[in-house]
Write a protein that holds these residues in place. Sequence first.
Motif, PDB file in Angstrom:
ATOM      1  N   ALA A   1       1.443   6.560   7.586  1.00 58.41           N
ATOM      2  CA  ALA A   1       0.582   7.652   8.057  1.00 58.41           C
ATOM      3  C   ALA A   1      -0.853   7.158   8.246  1.00 58.41           C
ATOM      4  O   ALA A   1      -1.518   7.520   9.226  1.00 58.41           O
ATOM      5  CB  ALA A   1       0.619   8.810   7.072  1.00 58.41           C
ATOM      6  N   VAL A   2      -1.330   6.339   7.321  1.00 61.05           N
ATOM      7  CA  VAL A   2      -2.682   5.801   7.431  1.00 61.05           C
ATOM      8  C   VAL A   2      -2.779   4.868   8.636  1.00 61.05           C
ATOM      9  O   VAL A   2      -3.775   4.894   9.380  1.00 61.05           O
ATOM     10  CB  VAL A   2      -3.085   5.084   6.122  1.00 61.05           C
TER      11      VAL A   2
ATOM     12  N   LEU B   1      -2.997   6.988  11.715  1.00 59.53           N
ATOM     13  CA  LEU B   1      -4.332   7.588  11.811  1.00 59.53           C
ATOM     14  C   LEU B   1      -5.378   6.560  12.230  1.00 59.53           C
ATOM     15  O   LEU B   1      -6.263   6.862  13.046  1.00 59.53           O
ATOM     16  CB  LEU B   1      -4.720   8.233  10.479  1.00 59.53           C
TER      17      LEU B   1
ATOM     18  N   PRO C   1      -4.940   8.855   3.290  1.00 58.50           N
ATOM     19  CA  PRO C   1      -4.978   9.867   4.360  1.00 58.50           C
ATOM     20  C   PRO C   1      -6.171  10.823   4.245  1.00 58.50           C
ATOM     21  O   PRO C   1      -6.755  11.205   5.254  1.00 58.50           O
ATOM     22  CB  PRO C   1      -3.656  10.621   4.189  1.00 58.50           C
TER      23      PRO C   1
ATOM     24  N   ALA D   1      -8.923  10.750   7.435  1.00 58.65           N
ATOM     25  CA  ALA D   1      -8.942  11.908   8.336  1.00 58.65           C
ATOM     26  C   ALA D   1     -10.335  12.168   8.925  1.00 58.65           C
ATOM     27  O   ALA D   1     -10.449  12.382  10.139  1.00 58.65           O
ATOM     28  CB  ALA D   1      -8.404  13.141   7.627  1.00 58.65           C
TER      29      ALA D   1
END
Length: 162
Positions: free
Chosen positions: A4-5, A8, A79, A83
């Motif tokens: 996920a990181v 992103l 995360p 963000a």
Amino acid sequence: MSPAVVVLLVFAGVSEAAGRILPLVARRPGMPRTLVAALLLPAGLVEAVVFALWPLTAWTLAESVLSSPPPGTGLEWTPGVVAPLVLAAVLAFPLLGPLLHLVLFVGVGAGLVGPLAAASGLDWWSAAGCVAVAGAGLALAVETVRRLVVRISATGAQEPSA
């Protein structure tokens, strides 16, 4: 680093690159879309790598400041911390708010300071200095490479064809 990181960071890198490339495209309306995509993807990946290196560079600076660095894996993106970086990259478009973009990057850097201070044992101000120097050094390196690429590209375009 979690998937996920990574996603992103890539999104933030492509968005940051788009904020730098699209104004150039707007000034040159006849530019082919394939060329724009060919510029955007590598530039976005380079920006993502630079973003990924920011905590690592700050950690390395913190280790060099400490006389006896603590054992540990260092500082990583999470995360929750990455963000705001994505938001800052989305706002990278020069006409949409360069000041807000800068404020968000300062906020992201401040978000890195707490985990760096906790992981390294530095006080908050020393950790903030490490994050700021790392961010400024990476930004300066990327800007130097950008200007070099533009200069080389402009020189190559001006050469007369025989």
